[in-house]
Design a protein around this motif. Sequence first.
Motif, PDB file in Angstrom:
ATOM      1  N   GLU A   1       0.832  -1.208   0.000  1.00  0.00           N
ATOM      2  CA  GLU A   1       0.000   0.000   0.000  1.00  0.00           C
ATOM      3  C   GLU A   1       0.865   1.256   0.000  1.00  0.00           C
ATOM      4  O   GLU A   1       0.575   2.216  -0.735  1.00  0.00           O
ATOM      5  N   TRP A   2       1.933   1.268   0.797  1.00  0.00           N
ATOM      6  CA  TRP A   2       2.796   2.449   0.879  1.00  0.00           C
ATOM      7  C   TRP A   2       3.566   2.674  -0.420  1.00  0.00           C
ATOM      8  O   TRP A   2       3.766   3.811  -0.836  1.00  0.00           O
ATOM      9  N   MET A   3       4.020   1.594  -1.040  1.00  0.00           N
ATOM     10  CA  MET A   3       4.769   1.758  -2.297  1.00  0.00           C
ATOM     11  C   MET A   3       3.878   2.286  -3.403  1.00  0.00           C
ATOM     12  O   MET A   3       4.332   3.026  -4.273  1.00  0.00           O
ATOM     13  N   VAL A   4       2.628   1.904  -3.369  1.00  0.00           N
ATOM     14  CA  VAL A   4       1.681   2.436  -4.348  1.00  0.00           C
ATOM     15  C   VAL A   4       1.431   3.915  -4.077  1.00  0.00           C
ATOM     16  O   VAL A   4       1.443   4.751  -4.993  1.00  0.00           O
ATOM     17  N   ASP A   5       1.216   4.263  -2.798  1.00  0.00           N
ATOM     18  CA  ASP A   5       0.859   5.641  -2.441  1.00  0.00           C
ATOM     19  C   ASP A   5       2.053   6.588  -2.494  1.00  0.00           C
ATOM     20  O   ASP A   5       1.926   7.731  -2.971  1.00  0.00           O
ATOM     21  N   TYR A   6       3.214   6.153  -1.995  1.00  0.00           N
ATOM     22  CA  TYR A   6       4.348   7.060  -1.813  1.00  0.00           C
ATOM     23  C   TYR A   6       5.424   6.951  -2.893  1.00  0.00           C
ATOM     24  O   TYR A   6       6.275   7.833  -3.022  1.00  0.00           O
ATOM     25  N   LEU A   7       5.397   5.863  -3.692  1.00  0.00           N
ATOM     26  CA  LEU A   7       6.365   5.736  -4.785  1.00  0.00           C
ATOM     27  C   LEU A   7       5.692   5.752  -6.149  1.00  0.00           C
ATOM     28  O   LEU A   7       6.385   5.771  -7.166  1.00  0.00           O
ATOM     29  N   GLY A   8       4.372   5.724  -6.169  1.00  0.00           N
ATOM     30  CA  GLY A   8       3.662   5.770  -7.443  1.00  0.00           C
ATOM     31  C   GLY A   8       3.805   4.502  -8.257  1.00  0.00           C
ATOM     32  O   GLY A   8       3.724   4.536  -9.488  1.00  0.00           O
TER      33      GLY A   8
ATOM     34  N   VAL B   1       4.406  -4.143  -7.607  1.00  0.00           N
ATOM     35  CA  VAL B   1       4.771  -4.086  -6.191  1.00  0.00           C
ATOM     36  C   VAL B   1       4.610  -5.452  -5.550  1.00  0.00           C
ATOM     37  O   VAL B   1       5.484  -5.922  -4.802  1.00  0.00           O
ATOM     38  N   ASP B   2       3.496  -6.105  -5.830  1.00  0.00           N
ATOM     39  CA  ASP B   2       3.259  -7.435  -5.279  1.00  0.00           C
ATOM     40  C   ASP B   2       4.337  -8.411  -5.739  1.00  0.00           C
ATOM     41  O   ASP B   2       4.836  -9.230  -4.946  1.00  0.00           O
ATOM     42  N   TYR B   3       4.738  -8.303  -7.001  1.00  0.00           N
ATOM     43  CA  TYR B   3       5.791  -9.171  -7.532  1.00  0.00           C
ATOM     44  C   TYR B   3       7.119  -8.918  -6.825  1.00  0.00           C
ATOM     45  O   TYR B   3       7.844  -9.864  -6.471  1.00  0.00           O
TER      46      TYR B   3
ATOM     47  N   PHE C   1      16.892  -2.710  -6.691  1.00  0.00           N
ATOM     48  CA  PHE C   1      17.400  -1.441  -7.193  1.00  0.00           C
ATOM     49  C   PHE C   1      17.085  -1.195  -8.672  1.00  0.00           C
ATOM     50  O   PHE C   1      16.715  -0.073  -9.028  1.00  0.00           O
ATOM     51  N   PRO C   2      17.244  -2.156  -9.581  1.00  0.00           N
ATOM     52  CA  PRO C   2      16.961  -1.865 -11.002  1.00  0.00           C
ATOM     53  C   PRO C   2      15.548  -1.344 -11.249  1.00  0.00           C
ATOM     54  O   PRO C   2      15.385  -0.307 -11.911  1.00  0.00           O
ATOM     55  N   PRO C   3      14.489  -2.011 -10.745  1.00  0.00           N
ATOM     56  CA  PRO C   3      13.152  -1.429 -10.972  1.00  0.00           C
ATOM     57  C   PRO C   3      12.956  -0.112 -10.247  1.00  0.00           C
ATOM     58  O   PRO C   3      12.206   0.755 -10.716  1.00  0.00           O
ATOM     59  N   LEU C   4      13.628   0.078  -9.116  1.00  0.00           N
ATOM     60  CA  LEU C   4      13.523   1.346  -8.401  1.00  0.00           C
ATOM     61  C   LEU C   4      14.154   2.471  -9.215  1.00  0.00           C
ATOM     62  O   LEU C   4      13.637   3.588  -9.275  1.00  0.00           O
ATOM     63  N   LYS C   5      15.280   2.167  -9.858  1.00  0.00           N
ATOM     64  CA  LYS C   5      15.945   3.166 -10.706  1.00  0.00           C
ATOM     65  C   LYS C   5      15.054   3.512 -11.904  1.00  0.00           C
ATOM     66  O   LYS C   5      14.929   4.685 -12.279  1.00  0.00           O
ATOM     67  N   GLU C   6      14.429   2.507 -12.505  1.00  0.00           N
ATOM     68  CA  GLU C   6      13.520   2.764 -13.616  1.00  0.00           C
ATOM     69  C   GLU C   6      12.340   3.616 -13.164  1.00  0.00           C
ATOM     70  O   GLU C   6      11.885   4.509 -13.895  1.00  0.00           O
ATOM     71  N   LEU C   7      11.849   3.347 -11.980  1.00  0.00           N
ATOM     72  CA  LEU C   7      10.730   4.118 -11.447  1.00  0.00           C
ATOM     73  C   LEU C   7      11.119   5.572 -11.239  1.00  0.00           C
ATOM     74  O   LEU C   7      10.371   6.491 -11.582  1.00  0.00           O
ATOM     75  N   TYR C   8      12.315   5.784 -10.665  1.00  0.00           N
ATOM     76  CA  TYR C   8      12.815   7.145 -10.443  1.00  0.00           C
ATOM     77  C   TYR C   8      12.920   7.914 -11.758  1.00  0.00           C
ATOM     78  O   TYR C   8      12.450   9.053 -11.878  1.00  0.00           O
ATOM     79  N   GLU C   9      13.495   7.282 -12.784  1.00  0.00           N
ATOM     80  CA  GLU C   9      13.659   7.946 -14.080  1.00  0.00           C
ATOM     81  C   GLU C   9      12.305   8.209 -14.737  1.00  0.00           C
ATOM     82  O   GLU C   9      12.106   9.246 -15.380  1.00  0.00           O
ATOM     83  N   HIS C  10      11.375   7.267 -14.576  1.00  0.00           N
ATOM     84  CA  HIS C  10      10.036   7.458 -15.150  1.00  0.00           C
ATOM     85  C   HIS C  10       9.354   8.678 -14.545  1.00  0.00           C
ATOM     86  O   HIS C  10       8.799   9.522 -15.271  1.00  0.00           O
ATOM     87  N   HIS C  11       9.390   8.791 -13.222  1.00  0.00           N
ATOM     88  CA  HIS C  11       8.721   9.918 -12.570  1.00  0.00           C
ATOM     89  C   HIS C  11       9.411  11.240 -12.895  1.00  0.00           C
ATOM     90  O   HIS C  11       8.749  12.274 -12.995  1.00  0.00           O
TER      91      HIS C  11
ATOM     92  N   ALA D   1       9.425  10.793  -7.424  1.00  0.00           N
ATOM     93  CA  ALA D   1      10.813  10.743  -7.887  1.00  0.00           C
ATOM     94  C   ALA D   1      11.785  10.954  -6.729  1.00  0.00           C
ATOM     95  O   ALA D   1      12.803  10.258  -6.611  1.00  0.00           O
ATOM     96  N   LEU D   2      11.483  11.912  -5.858  1.00  0.00           N
ATOM     97  CA  LEU D   2      12.365  12.189  -4.718  1.00  0.00           C
ATOM     98  C   LEU D   2      12.433  11.006  -3.767  1.00  0.00           C
ATOM     99  O   LEU D   2      13.523  10.616  -3.326  1.00  0.00           O
ATOM    100  N   ARG D   3      11.294  10.402  -3.459  1.00  0.00           N
ATOM    101  CA  ARG D   3      11.309   9.261  -2.540  1.00  0.00           C
ATOM    102  C   ARG D   3      12.038   8.078  -3.156  1.00  0.00           C
ATOM    103  O   ARG D   3      12.768   7.367  -2.460  1.00  0.00           O
ATOM    104  N   SER D   4      11.864   7.863  -4.449  1.00  0.00           N
ATOM    105  CA  SER D   4      12.586   6.774  -5.116  1.00  0.00           C
ATOM    106  C   SER D   4      14.079   7.026  -5.092  1.00  0.00           C
ATOM    107  O   SER D   4      14.885   6.111  -4.877  1.00  0.00           O
TER     108      SER D   4
END
Length: 345
Positions: free
Chosen positions: A90-97, A103-105, A117-127, A150-153
């Motif tokens: 729930e938090w990753m959906v709300d606070y990381l977009g 997230v479940d995976y 880290f790799p999907p987190l980096k992709e998420l940061y760049e996407h945002h 983006a900042l939280r990621s």
Amino acid sequence: MGLTTNTEAEWFHNVVTETGLGGLCCTGYVTISHDMQGVFSKRWHKEMSSFHFPVGELTITLHDVACLLHLHIKGRLLNHFWIQIVAAIEWMVDYLGMDPFPVDYECRTMNGAHVRFPPLKELYEHHLVAAAGTEDEGDAIFVEYHRGWALRSWFMLLGTAILSWIISYFHRIHGYDPDLLYTDDMHRAARYVFQLGNHKVASYWVYLNFTAHDDIKYMPFGDYRDVVLFDRISLYFGWLACGTNTMVRYMSEWCLRHFRHVQMIPRSPSEVAPDTITRRALTDIFQDMEHHLVPEEYRGMRASQSWHCVDGHVTWFFKVSHHIMTSDALGRPPRPPYEGLLKNQ
């Protein structure tokens, strides 16, 4: 770390700089040697919170943290609760977009409330890109959403501190180049550009098994005192905590070489940090840290050489401490006979 244009980066740097963490923009998750970090983790002893080597012990001190990341090492201990997977999703959906299914995976793949880290980096760049796109469209609400995500990621991507610590103390173990953008007022974790490791566990084992005093910089931040003043809290001994369920010993007394002191024979972990300390009591103890520093008699002698120790310490080390690091594990090279060498020193 994924910043594509100066326009996209300007707001980001402004916000991070206001937090006092602007220097951390020079760190992040880079190509690192997981094999080398794995070898170091095998030498970590949980009871003493220290790395064991043939010539003695090292630990990650609070002063190391202050120098590497310019983070404050005083204040209240974190008291968050253990995060359950359902809450983490729930938090990753709300606070990381993040989308719920990825997230479940991630949580199921990592077997806990974690994200790689790799999907987190992709998420940061996407945002980061999405924030720029929605700004062009004049959608102020989604601009703030994407910028916050983006900042939280990004804050979760700060992953090179442990490698910087290793290089600071063991400057020959891993290839690196000096960062041409580094200046002395920046945090030390930004000093290095790491080369690819050799990806051979055995070679790291050999290096650490034959480590001599000349291979270790016991005081790598001695020339950094003008930037980060030494705080007496680094000489605190006892327990540290992160959240309500994680407590670890901080045994500065076992690694006095870090602080230019002659290494003494330390007290028992059960005496310095007894198991009877509760998380609630630890909060008060840490706030009253001036009464929980390494005793004066243990730091009365300054070391003129990094390997200096009191008589009897070497014998104690090999009889009491070092024996827990066995040399007969499958695939590991035998240890050299350092007892005689150290006694001669």
